[in-house]
Design an enzyme around this catalytic site. Structure first.
Site, short mmCIF file in Angstrom:
data_model
loop_
_atom_site.label_atom_id
_atom_site.label_comp_id
_atom_site.label_asym_id
_atom_site.label_seq_id
_atom_site.Cartn_x
_atom_site.Cartn_y
_atom_site.Cartn_z
N GLY A 178 41.10 39.56 40.37
CA GLY A 178 40.80 40.82 39.79
C GLY A 178 40.40 40.65 38.34
N GLY A 202 42.16 40.73 35.43
CA GLY A 202 43.26 40.64 34.86
C GLY A 202 43.48 40.78 33.32
N ARG A 203 42.13 40.91 32.61
CA ARG A 203 42.20 41.32 31.28
C ARG A 203 41.17 41.88 30.77
NH1 ARG A 203 41.37 35.72 28.42
NH2 ARG A 203 40.19 34.49 29.85
N LYS A 228 37.39 43.05 26.99
CA LYS A 228 37.90 41.85 27.79
C LYS A 228 39.03 41.44 26.62
CE LYS A 228 37.10 36.96 29.29
NZ LYS A 228 36.08 36.08 29.18
N ASP A 236 48.92 37.56 30.43
CA ASP A 236 49.26 38.75 29.53
C ASP A 236 48.28 39.71 29.36
OD1 ASP A 236 47.48 37.15 28.12
OD2 ASP A 236 48.93 36.36 26.45
N GLY A 237 47.03 39.61 29.88
CA GLY A 237 45.98 40.47 29.80
C GLY A 237 45.33 40.32 28.47
N ASP A 254 34.65 33.52 41.56
CA ASP A 254 35.23 34.68 40.88
C ASP A 254 34.34 34.89 39.68
OD1 ASP A 254 36.87 32.63 40.76
OD2 ASP A 254 37.81 33.91 39.08
N ASN A 255 33.49 33.70 39.21
CA ASN A 255 32.88 33.64 38.00
C ASN A 255 31.42 33.48 38.10
OD1 ASN A 255 35.35 33.64 36.46
ND2 ASN A 255 35.24 31.54 36.05
N ASP A 278 31.40 34.97 32.08
CA ASP A 278 32.85 34.48 31.94
C ASP A 278 32.82 32.99 31.10
OD1 ASP A 278 33.91 36.71 32.87
OD2 ASP A 278 35.06 35.52 34.62
P1 AMP Z 1 38.89 32.94 34.44
O1 AMP Z 1 39.02 31.48 35.23
O2 AMP Z 1 39.21 32.75 33.10
O3 AMP Z 1 37.60 33.58 34.85
O4 AMP Z 1 40.38 33.77 35.24
C1 AMP Z 1 40.54 33.70 36.54
C2 AMP Z 1 41.53 34.75 36.77
O5 AMP Z 1 42.48 34.98 35.82
C3 AMP Z 1 40.77 36.21 36.66
O6 AMP Z 1 41.23 37.19 37.55
C4 AMP Z 1 41.20 36.74 35.11
O7 AMP Z 1 41.26 37.95 34.95
C5 AMP Z 1 42.75 36.02 35.00
N1 AMP Z 1 43.12 35.86 33.58
C6 AMP Z 1 42.50 34.84 33.06
N2 AMP Z 1 43.26 34.83 31.65
C7 AMP Z 1 44.20 35.89 31.79
C8 AMP Z 1 45.11 36.51 30.98
N3 AMP Z 1 45.35 35.89 29.86
N4 AMP Z 1 45.74 37.63 31.36
C9 AMP Z 1 45.65 38.36 32.68
N5 AMP Z 1 44.66 37.83 33.53
C10 AMP Z 1 44.04 36.91 33.09
MG MG Z 2 36.67 34.80 35.28
#
Ligand code: AMP
Ligand code: MG
Length: 497
Positions: free
Chosen positions: A103, A105-106, A125, A137-138, A264-265, A274
């Protein structure tokens, strides 16, 4: 939520933060799709970069984008009236393994605004924790936010489908990564941020009513032709596959590695989305892995088209409850196998300046790739220099890039032969439009980031301007189009951003 107002602002940009014509059609899908919440404020924000081209397209007043109110709004410190922030839920396969619920996350979706080019969603973002943050940490750090800001505009400038970015704001609030860094927020835009993972989420959790609602939403908004097909959901899968095939061809042709092609990307609209540990190739290496965390090389440059197909297979699996028969889903995925190579060779022909297709072109491209790999030739410089190649005048600047001159000469002879009968001016014009002078090499981003950490944002501005028109000459900026310095190969970029 405010009532929908679909009247598009005029192109001059008349809207300020109080008068944007907000809507949030995604929110109308219902509460199973998201959680409403507010951004978490960051202290003393400052501008890091602003993209006036995107502002214009959104119909935003130029003066407003200079204001403190805009700065606070795009840092998440002040709610834009009429916006309706939410974090959406999705799941996904990460590095080939089912990861379950993920989901936003940030990221926070503020809503969408009508523009002359159609509705654009606006997302912050790095605006703080959400129910989907898991251990995170969002936040997003300055370094990765600048990279996303610049690269999404670089892709757009190259003519490659992508999400875009309106601005980046920073704050000195500390953010812990491998070391302590500082926070930033990227405001990004796209017609939709829906990912393959959204479909996987509702499919794997058995929420098939929601799955259907999501598919219908995507079809009605973005793939209306699929509605007319005998099997709309299989047609959707096929249409997404086709866009993805074209996207992969564009990435491969320009030498772009995404680095984290998890489901998810993957954008349901076939957009590059992303930006994390991405890289434009320097020396051509088909096995190049740009993500330091990708120890197996799952997302190496030459594996990207296959990984996209793997991801499409996951999407097909997720859509199966709607499609019904597995054979229909498989049939919808089948065209990818020919669409990708066709799109790829079509792109490569334009890089060679060939307006039509001849039987020998495939070998010319394949041999060219082999030669570039064997000689570890700088990918972008090779193609740009090739613009000046003529059969008559010799080709020193290109030949100089190869240590195996004989093999190059043999290839150059084949190429010269192919060029006989091709109008040189037409060829040069085609190549000029397809072989960029400027790509966002890691070291260029790194230099802008180092300065930005010291509050000098001029490097971000300069790069943005160059990357927005990467095929132009931009006299005086040749240093941004040169070989990478030795230290470039020591830059390590992982998922941690
Ligand atoms: P990503 O591979 O960067 O696209 O991230 C995969 C998942 O991790 C997604 O659900 C992002 O929203 C979550 N995510 C990545 N970095 C953070 C962060 N610093 N805080 C919260 N969620 C994160
Ligand atoms: Mg992502």
């Amino acid at each position: 939520m405010t009532s929908p107002n679909l009247s598009a602002p005029d192109a001059a940009g008349t809207a300020d933060g109080g008068t944007l014509p907000w809507r949030n059609s995604f929110a109308e899908l219902g509460e199973s799709f998201f959680t409403r919440l507010q951004a978490q404020a960051l202290p003393d924000p400052y501008w890091v970069g602003r993209n006036r081209a995107v502002a214009r397209e959104l119909g935003l007043q130029a003066e407003w984008l200079e204001s403190q109110a805009a700065l606070e709004a795009f840092t998440g410190n002040r709610l834009l009236p009429g916006s309706d922030p939410l974090a959406s839920v999705y799941s996904g396969h990460q590095f080939g393994v089912w990861a379950g619920q993920l989901g936003d996350g940030r990221a926070l979706l503020l809503g969408e605004i009508a523009t002359p080019g159609g509705p654009q969603e606006i997302q912050l973002k790095g605006a703080g924790r959400t129910p989907y943050s898991r251990m995170g940490d969002g936040r997003a750090v300055l370094r990765s936010s600048i990279r996303e800001f610049l690269c999404s505009e670089a892709m757009h400038g190259l003519g490659i489908p992508t999400t875009r970015a309106l601005c980046v704001t920073g704050s000195d609030a500390p953010v812990r990564r491998e070391e302590i860094e500082t926070a930033a927020v990227v405001t990004r835009t796209a017609p939709s941020f829906i990912r393959f993972g959204h479909f996987e989420h509702f499919s794997y959790s058995g929420q098939h009513t929601e799955l259907k609602a999501l598919a219908d939403y995507v079809i009605d908004r973005f793939y209306p032709d699929c509605r007319e097909a005998p099997q709309p959901y299989a047609a959707l899968l096929e249409a997404v596959s086709e866009r993805t095939a074209r996207l992969m061809a564009a990435w491969q042709a320009v030498g772009f590695c995404h680095g984290v092609m998890n489901t998810d990307n993957m954008s349901i609209l076939g957009l590059t989305i992303d930006y994390g540990p991405f890289q434009f190739l320097d020396a051509f290496d088909p096995n190049h892995i740009c993500n330091h965390s990708d120890t197996q090389g799952r997302y190496a440059y030459n594996r990207q088209p296959n990984m996209a197909y793997w991801n499409l297979f996951c999407l097909g699996q997720a859509l199966l409850p709607l499609i019904g028969e597995q054979d229909l889903a498989l049939a919808a995925l089948e065209p990818y196998k020919t669409q990708f190579p066709e799109a790829m060779y079509a792109r490569m022909r334009t890089k060679l300046g060939l307006a039509d297709e001849q039987p020998e072109d495939k070998a010319l491209v394949d041999d060219g790739f082999k030669l570039l790999a064997a000689n570890k030739v700088d990918y972008s410089i090779f193609w740009r220099r090739l613009n000046g190649f003529t059969a008559q005048s010799g080709h020193e600047p290109v030949r100089d890039l190869f240590f195996d001159r004989e093999s190059f000469n043999a290839w150059a002879q084949d190429y010269s032969r192919r060029l006989s009968g091709v109008d040189p001016q037409q060829r040069a014009a085609l190549m000029q439009k397809n072989n960029p002078k400027f790509v966002l090499r890691n070291h260029l981003g790194e230099e802008a980031i180092r300065a930005a950490k010291l509050k000098d944002f001029s490097g971000v501005d300069t790069l943005l301007a160059l990357l927005q028109s990467p095929y132009e000459e931009h006299p005086g900026h040749d240093s941004f189009a040169g070989f990478p310095p030795d230290w470039a190969s020591s830059i390590e970029i992982s998922c941690s951003s």
